[in-house]
Enzyme design. Structure first.
Site, PDB file in Angstrom:
ATOM      1  N   HIS A 102       0.841  -1.201   0.000  1.00  9.93           N
ATOM      2  CA  HIS A 102       0.000   0.000   0.000  1.00  9.93           C
ATOM      3  C   HIS A 102       0.874   1.248   0.000  1.00  9.93           C
ATOM      4  O   HIS A 102       0.631   2.195  -0.752  1.00  9.93           O
ATOM      5  CB  HIS A 102      -0.879   0.067   1.258  1.00  9.93           C
ATOM      6  CG  HIS A 102      -1.925  -0.968   1.367  1.00  9.93           C
ATOM      7  ND1 HIS A 102      -2.079  -1.730   2.507  1.00  9.93           N
ATOM      8  CD2 HIS A 102      -2.901  -1.375   0.518  1.00  9.93           C
ATOM      9  CE1 HIS A 102      -3.108  -2.550   2.352  1.00  9.93           C
ATOM     10  NE2 HIS A 102      -3.620  -2.362   1.133  1.00  9.93           N
ATOM     11  N   LYS A 127     -18.157  -5.628   8.172  1.00 10.08           N
ATOM     12  CA  LYS A 127     -16.921  -6.354   8.467  1.00 10.08           C
ATOM     13  C   LYS A 127     -16.305  -5.839   9.758  1.00 10.08           C
ATOM     14  O   LYS A 127     -16.235  -4.640   9.996  1.00 10.08           O
ATOM     15  CB  LYS A 127     -15.897  -6.127   7.352  1.00 10.08           C
ATOM     16  CG  LYS A 127     -16.115  -6.950   6.116  1.00 10.08           C
ATOM     17  CD  LYS A 127     -15.044  -6.607   5.113  1.00 10.08           C
ATOM     18  CE  LYS A 127     -14.452  -7.839   4.505  1.00 10.08           C
ATOM     19  NZ  LYS A 127     -13.419  -7.499   3.529  1.00 10.08           N
ATOM     20  N   ARG A 178      -1.899  -6.079  -8.491  1.00 12.37           N
ATOM     21  CA  ARG A 178      -0.919  -7.122  -8.191  1.00 12.37           C
ATOM     22  C   ARG A 178      -0.897  -8.192  -9.262  1.00 12.37           C
ATOM     23  O   ARG A 178       0.142  -8.761  -9.553  1.00 12.37           O
ATOM     24  CB  ARG A 178      -1.239  -7.773  -6.845  1.00 12.37           C
ATOM     25  CG  ARG A 178      -1.132  -6.833  -5.670  1.00 12.37           C
ATOM     26  CD  ARG A 178      -1.658  -7.473  -4.431  1.00 12.37           C
ATOM     27  NE  ARG A 178      -3.112  -7.662  -4.589  1.00 12.37           N
ATOM     28  CZ  ARG A 178      -3.946  -7.890  -3.592  1.00 12.37           C
ATOM     29  NH1 ARG A 178      -3.500  -8.004  -2.369  1.00 12.37           N
ATOM     30  NH2 ARG A 178      -5.233  -8.029  -3.797  1.00 12.37           N
ATOM     31  N   SER A 203      -3.294  -7.273   3.064  1.00 12.87           N
ATOM     32  CA  SER A 203      -3.502  -7.137   4.508  1.00 12.87           C
ATOM     33  C   SER A 203      -3.973  -8.449   5.113  1.00 12.87           C
ATOM     34  O   SER A 203      -3.564  -8.820   6.216  1.00 12.87           O
ATOM     35  CB  SER A 203      -4.529  -6.040   4.796  1.00 12.87           C
ATOM     36  OG  SER A 203      -4.048  -4.786   4.406  1.00 12.87           O
TER      37      SER A 203
END
Length: 169
Positions: free
Chosen positions: A27, A51, A100, A137
């Site tokens: 990040h 969440k 990614r 993460s």
């Protein structure tokens, strides 16, 4: 007034959105690269009430502010709702996202097209540094939970907070 606004040019703004639970070196790489391209970079920390994160929103914001302080042009805020509304409220014409892998592109392209269709906000894709191409993460939390070494994956202040949080749980 000095700087870009005094010369009649517009301040170039972009946003780097995410949950950042916690912020990783991947990040940080994207944010630092965006900070070199734009006058102001907003890091928008997503609030998802559905969440339960490892870190509270205020803790994430504090960690991000600490690790981005050296850039000088990064602002960190929480947001809930549509990212395009956040962008409209702050006159931000561009979203910067790190990619990614091809799997990221499939999802992010749909989001970019939707955001552009809703508001005209552009999305710029930045290829992730190969060093961090596998990093998320979720993986950091999983590895750290099982006692794995994540010191090379997160900034030191984040490692400290992560270690402290996981020893409490």
């Amino acid at each position: 007034m000095t700087g870009p606004e005094s010369e009649g040019s517009q301040v170039r703004r972009a946003v780097c959105p995410g949950s950042f639970d916690p912020i990783t070196n991947g990040h940080l790489d994207i944010i630092s690269r965006a900070s070199r391209l734009y006058d102001e970079v907003y890091v928008a920390v997503m609030i998802n009430k559905a969440k339960k994160g490892l870190f509270e929103i205020d803790e994430r914001i504090d960690l991000i502010r600490q690790v981005t302080a050296e850039y000088g042009n990064v602002r960190v805020e929480a947001f809930q709702g549509l990212l395009v509304d956040y962008c409209k409220q702050r006159d931000i014409p561009a979203i910067v996202k790190g990619l990614r892998a091809v799997s990221d592109f499939d999802y992010e392209l749909q989001m970019a097209q939707m955001n552009n269709g809703l508001s005209g906000v552009e999305t710029l894709f930045v290829p992730t540094n190969p060093t961090y191409s596998f990093l998320s993460s979720s993986l950091v939390k999983e590895v750290a939970t099982w006692g794995g070494d994540v010191s090379h994956l997160v900034p030191p202040v984040v490692l400290e907070a992560l270690t402290e949080r996981l020893t409490k749980n």
